[in-house]
Design a protein around this motif. Sequence first.
Motif, PDB file in Angstrom:
ATOM      1  N   GLU A  49       0.726  11.212  48.372  1.00 14.10           N
ATOM      2  CA  GLU A  49      -0.349  12.209  48.410  1.00 14.10           C
ATOM      3  C   GLU A  49      -1.548  11.786  49.268  1.00 14.10           C
ATOM      4  OE1 GLU A  49      -3.481  14.629  45.595  1.00 14.10           O
ATOM      5  OE2 GLU A  49      -1.905  13.479  44.637  1.00 14.10           O
ATOM      6  N   PRO A  50      -2.077  10.563  49.134  1.00 19.05           N
ATOM      7  CA  PRO A  50      -3.229  10.207  49.980  1.00 19.05           C
ATOM      8  C   PRO A  50      -2.923  10.324  51.478  1.00 19.05           C
ATOM      9  CG  PRO A  50      -2.980   8.625  48.200  1.00 19.05           C
ATOM     10  CD  PRO A  50      -1.748   9.499  48.187  1.00 19.05           C
ATOM     11  N   GLU A  51      -1.758   9.865  51.873  1.00 18.45           N
ATOM     12  CA  GLU A  51      -1.342   9.924  53.278  1.00 18.45           C
ATOM     13  C   GLU A  51      -1.150  11.374  53.728  1.00 18.45           C
ATOM     14  OE1 GLU A  51       2.416   8.010  55.723  1.00 18.45           O
ATOM     15  OE2 GLU A  51       1.943   7.268  53.721  1.00 18.45           O
ATOM     16  N   ILE A  52      -0.500  12.176  52.890  1.00 19.49           N
ATOM     17  CA  ILE A  52      -0.278  13.594  53.198  1.00 19.49           C
ATOM     18  C   ILE A  52      -1.614  14.316  53.306  1.00 19.49           C
ATOM     19  CG2 ILE A  52       0.609  15.762  52.233  1.00 19.49           C
ATOM     20  CD1 ILE A  52       2.961  14.040  51.078  1.00 19.49           C
ATOM     21  N   SER A  53      -2.500  14.086  52.354  1.00 16.95           N
ATOM     22  CA  SER A  53      -3.809  14.758  52.352  1.00 16.95           C
ATOM     23  C   SER A  53      -4.632  14.394  53.573  1.00 16.95           C
ATOM     24  CB  SER A  53      -4.585  14.419  51.073  1.00 16.95           C
ATOM     25  OG  SER A  53      -3.962  15.001  49.959  1.00 16.95           O
ATOM     26  N   PHE A  55      -3.515  13.445  56.503  1.00 13.22           N
ATOM     27  CA  PHE A  55      -2.914  14.090  57.666  1.00 13.22           C
ATOM     28  C   PHE A  55      -3.257  15.585  57.701  1.00 13.22           C
ATOM     29  CE2 PHE A  55       0.439  16.149  60.100  1.00 13.22           C
ATOM     30  CZ  PHE A  55       0.467  15.373  61.241  1.00 13.22           C
ATOM     31  N   LEU A  56      -3.165  16.248  56.541  1.00 15.72           N
ATOM     32  CA  LEU A  56      -3.458  17.687  56.479  1.00 15.72           C
ATOM     33  C   LEU A  56      -4.924  17.967  56.770  1.00 15.72           C
ATOM     34  CD1 LEU A  56      -1.313  18.749  53.395  1.00 15.72           C
ATOM     35  CD2 LEU A  56      -0.834  19.186  55.828  1.00 15.72           C
ATOM     36  N   HIS A  57      -5.808  17.114  56.296  1.00 13.36           N
ATOM     37  CA  HIS A  57      -7.239  17.296  56.578  1.00 13.36           C
ATOM     38  C   HIS A  57      -7.485  17.263  58.089  1.00 13.36           C
ATOM     39  CE1 HIS A  57     -11.571  17.059  56.103  1.00 13.36           C
ATOM     40  NE2 HIS A  57     -11.553  16.043  56.945  1.00 13.36           N
ATOM     41  N   SER A 162      -5.055  19.891  46.331  1.00 12.60           N
ATOM     42  CA  SER A 162      -6.053  19.913  47.405  1.00 12.60           C
ATOM     43  C   SER A 162      -5.943  21.203  48.199  1.00 12.60           C
ATOM     44  CB  SER A 162      -5.854  18.741  48.377  1.00 12.60           C
ATOM     45  OG  SER A 162      -5.948  17.503  47.727  1.00 12.60           O
ATOM     46  N   GLU A 163      -7.046  21.582  48.794  1.00 13.65           N
ATOM     47  CA  GLU A 163      -7.097  22.745  49.680  1.00 13.65           C
ATOM     48  C   GLU A 163      -7.645  22.282  51.024  1.00 13.65           C
ATOM     49  OE1 GLU A 163      -9.401  27.032  49.932  1.00 13.65           O
ATOM     50  OE2 GLU A 163      -8.926  26.192  47.965  1.00 13.65           O
ATOM     51  N   PHE A 164      -7.009  22.746  52.093  1.00 15.93           N
ATOM     52  CA  PHE A 164      -7.407  22.371  53.450  1.00 15.93           C
ATOM     53  C   PHE A 164      -7.642  23.649  54.244  1.00 15.93           C
ATOM     54  CE2 PHE A 164      -4.447  19.419  51.571  1.00 15.93           C
ATOM     55  CZ  PHE A 164      -5.110  18.204  51.673  1.00 15.93           C
ATOM     56  N   THR A 165      -8.825  23.779  54.824  1.00 14.53           N
ATOM     57  CA  THR A 165      -9.194  24.996  55.537  1.00 14.53           C
ATOM     58  C   THR A 165      -9.015  24.809  57.045  1.00 14.53           C
ATOM     59  OG1 THR A 165     -10.782  25.502  53.791  1.00 14.53           O
ATOM     60  CG2 THR A 165     -11.068  26.673  55.881  1.00 14.53           C
TER      61      THR A 165
END
Length: 169
Positions: A49-53, A55-57, A162-165
């Motif tokens: 999750e930290p790595e995915i988040s 990258f998505l951010h 998490s939400e990424f805009t």
Amino acid sequence: MTSPLILTLKLDQPTFEQVNALRQQYFPPERNLIPAHITLFHQLPGDREPEISEFLHTLCSQTAKISLSLPELRFLGQGVAIEVHAPQLTELRQTLATTWNEWLTAQDQQGYRSHITIQNKVAAAAARQTYEQLKEQWQPVDGHGEGLLLWYYRGGPWELASEFTFTQN
């Protein structure tokens, strides 16, 4: 054990409200644990999750809102979905699939056809009736994706992680 993660597209509010109303109307209530959504990945590793988040951010800060159209319905045999036409979304998903290839399940490695399921796991005759009824009155919808939503899957309703805009203009 860490809960797996699901990644979906966040729809603009008017589009979400329209498709979610259809899902609430036609999806079997005992199975309708989550709102209408467009799934990009069904099972990402929760321990990443930290790595995915991160990258998505980064990705979402470099991505503009994604135009999409909902041109027609798709009969699923035991349900009904709304087709989603969004070339930018397909490209975005391919970028993610390439980046996360080693983590993907067989389901997430298959070809991708974006859609919104509004009915599922009903008798074929009921699904056909819903499809025919909605097909007669269906009007194409245009909307956009505003970002990505990362969810925990814990066996029941999903829990937002998490939400990424999308912030690129």
